[in-house]
Design an enzyme around this catalytic site. Structure first.
Site, PDB file in Angstrom:
ATOM      1  N   GLN A  24      18.830   9.074   8.753  1.00  0.00           N
ATOM      2  CA  GLN A  24      19.663   9.906   9.622  1.00  0.00           C
ATOM      3  C   GLN A  24      19.638   9.446  11.069  1.00  0.00           C
ATOM      4  OE1 GLN A  24      21.814  12.024   8.717  1.00  0.00           O
ATOM      5  NE2 GLN A  24      21.251  12.456   6.604  1.00  0.00           N
TER       6      GLN A  24
ATOM      7  N   THR B 266      22.350 -10.092  -7.623  1.00  0.00           N
ATOM      8  CA  THR B 266      23.364 -10.685  -6.740  1.00  0.00           C
ATOM      9  C   THR B 266      23.775  -9.669  -5.689  1.00  0.00           C
ATOM     10  OG1 THR B 266      24.106 -12.048  -8.564  1.00  0.00           O
ATOM     11  CG2 THR B 266      25.638 -11.803  -6.704  1.00  0.00           C
TER      12      THR B 266
ATOM     13  N   CYS C 164      19.408  23.527  -0.525  1.00  0.00           N
ATOM     14  CA  CYS C 164      19.825  24.899  -0.812  1.00  0.00           C
ATOM     15  C   CYS C 164      20.689  24.948  -2.065  1.00  0.00           C
ATOM     16  CB  CYS C 164      20.583  25.437   0.385  1.00  0.00           C
ATOM     17  SG  CYS C 164      20.921  27.182   0.286  1.00  0.00           S
TER      18      CYS C 164
HETATM   19  C1  LIG Z   1      16.876  11.314   5.006  1.00  0.00           C
HETATM   20  C2  LIG Z   1      17.610  10.654   3.883  1.00  0.00           C
HETATM   21  N1  LIG Z   1      16.987   9.737   3.131  1.00  0.00           N
HETATM   22  C3  LIG Z   1      17.571   9.124   2.113  1.00  0.00           C
HETATM   23  C4  LIG Z   1      18.873   9.401   1.774  1.00  0.00           C
HETATM   24  C5  LIG Z   1      19.479   8.750   0.543  1.00  0.00           C
HETATM   25  O1  LIG Z   1      20.368   7.729   0.870  1.00  0.00           O
HETATM   26  P1  LIG Z   1      21.368   7.161  -0.253  1.00  0.00           P
HETATM   27  O2  LIG Z   1      22.378   8.196  -0.461  1.00  0.00           O
HETATM   28  O3  LIG Z   1      21.951   5.916   0.367  1.00  0.00           O
HETATM   29  O4  LIG Z   1      20.572   6.854  -1.455  1.00  0.00           O
HETATM   30  C6  LIG Z   1      19.592  10.334   2.532  1.00  0.00           C
HETATM   31  C7  LIG Z   1      20.984  10.669   2.174  1.00  0.00           C
HETATM   32  O5  LIG Z   1      21.341  11.819   2.005  1.00  0.00           O
HETATM   33  C8  LIG Z   1      18.938  10.983   3.607  1.00  0.00           C
HETATM   34  O6  LIG Z   1      19.550  11.905   4.344  1.00  0.00           O
END
Ligand SMILES: Cc1ncc(COP(=O)(O)O)c(C=O)c1O
Length: 389
Positions: free
Chosen positions: A176, A234, A320
């Site tokens: 984030q 790949t 939630c």
């Molecule tokens: C703090 C955090 N970590 C990991 C992820 C997961 O990322 P991805 O959707 O690319 O797997 C998110 C996505 O919602 C996230 O907000």
């Protein structure tokens, strides 16, 4: 539709799409091929690696491309613990994303001791309490850089210093933060950092793991020798090219854009607060991402409120589900019934002042109707007064 869900995902920037298209059309070579088509793909991938590295202020060979945040977190957590089997403890927090929670629980089922630091009423882990959990048996400390629900920033540099002193490896999930605020890996003093393309205007299904040179890490997927042997398969060249361009754009206008968004976010809070008595903010007021506003509406559930505002795209928080109170907010000491009123409003590059003013109006109107159990003007039913949240 007013989009206020940039922490869930972002649209792809037009310049990112433009950079990707040639790699979906003519430049289809496999980056591992020795011929000219392969070289074009490989060169583009290496340019992107440099762009990601420039944003994080690391060296390009410390960037490993992955399929996104989930994979980066799994590679970090499973990869370090497999590389350090003589240690048996992982330190994490109670507010992590499922992509950290699940691999930590998996380790627990396989004999590892997992210590989960709590958060204070501002939604921050206390560096001191994390430090006191770290010992000679700690292989890895994994704590997120900022929380996806509240946007609250965590004291990663302090935690990293304590972990390094004990010889532990430090990972932070910065899904984030990267692209919203400066995140410089050397200043943080960490070994591993996850970043996610679709949170910073690149496509879904691409991300990266920063791996400080010399970090003990083994691949958890087994296959070819791609990405320095850490991530076989790949490479997704077009998306990697897109990730690079998105990182470059973030690096070039991060300061200006984050201040613009911060102003809009604060305006949204002021407008809402002025119309909704008892509205509360979740999390630290200063130490949080500039785009994130997590608020608790009194006497309504966030789910009912958002159902009554179909012209708004926002979130009640990923934790939630099924009417349960968001765990991150409850972990901050908010009573579950109050926590159910949480709505996460997250802004981004497409947000405008007009949208913010309109969103505040729509939400206030809906809150008045739902909290009094009146039907909405557009025909969407409100809750009956006294209906359980
Ligand atoms: C703090 C955090 N970590 C990991 C992820 C997961 O990322 P991805 O959707 O690319 O797997 C998110 C996505 O919602 C996230 O907000």
């Amino acid at each position: 539709m007013i989009y206020l869900d940039y922490n869930a995902t972002t649209p792809i920037l037009p310049e990112v799409v433009d950079a990707m298209v040639p790699f979906l059309r003519e430049h289809f070579g496999n980056p591992s091929s020795a011929h000219a088509l392969g070289r074009v793909a490989r060169d583009a991938m290496e340019r992107a690696r440099g762009q990601v590295a420039a944003l994080l202020r690391c060296d390009p060979d410390e960037v490993v491309f992955t399929s996104g945040g989930t994979e980066s977190n799994n590679l970090a957590i499973r990869g370090v613990t497999e590389a350090l089997p003589d240690r048996r403890q992982v330190v994490t927090s109670v507010m992590e994303h499922p992509a950290v929670v699940a691999p930590c629980s998996w380790l627990e089922r396989h004999g590892w001791r997992v210590t989960r630091a709590g958060v204070d009423e501002d939604g921050r882990v206390r560096a001191q309490s994390v430090a006191s959990s770290i010992g000679p048996d700690t292989a890895l400390v994994t704590i997120m850089h900022s929380n996806n629900e509240t946007g609250v920033l965590q004291p990663i540099a302090e935690i990293a210093a304590a972990a390094r002193a004990a010889g532990a490896i430090v990972h932070t999930d910065a899904a984030q933060s990267v692209g919203k605020i400066p995140v410089h890996v050397r200043e943080l003093g960490i070994h591993l950092l996850s970043l996610v393309g679709h949170k910073l205007y690149a496509p879904k299904g691409v991300g990266a793991l920063y791996v400080r040179r010399g970090t003990p890490l083994l691949p958890f997927a087994l296959g070819g020798g791609h990405e320095r042997g850490l991530r076989p398969g790949t490479e997704n060249v077009a998306s990697i090219v897109g990730l690079g361009v998105a990182c470059e754009r973030a690096r070039l206008d991060l300061d200006v854009e984050s201040e613009r968004v911060r102003g809009l976010r604060d305006l949204l809070w002021e407008r809402l607060k002025g119309q909704i008595p008892g509205l509360a903010m979740n999390g630290h007021r200063v130490e949080r991402l500039p785009n994130t506003l997590s608020v608790r509406f009194p006497d309504v559930s966030g789910i009912a409120l958002l159902a009554a505002t179909p012209s708004l795209a926002a979130s009640t928080g990923s934790a939630c589900h099924g009417g349960e109170a968001p765990q991150v907010i409850v972990a901050m000491g908010v009573p579950p019934r109050d926590a159910l009123g949480t709505v996460r409003l997250t802004l981004g590059r497409g947000s405008t002042e007009e949208q913010v003013r309109r969103a505040a109006e729509v939400l206030s109107e809906a809150w008045r109707a739902v909290s009094r159990g009146r039907p909405m003007p557009d025909g969407v039913g409100g809750l009956e007064a006294g209906e359980p949240l």
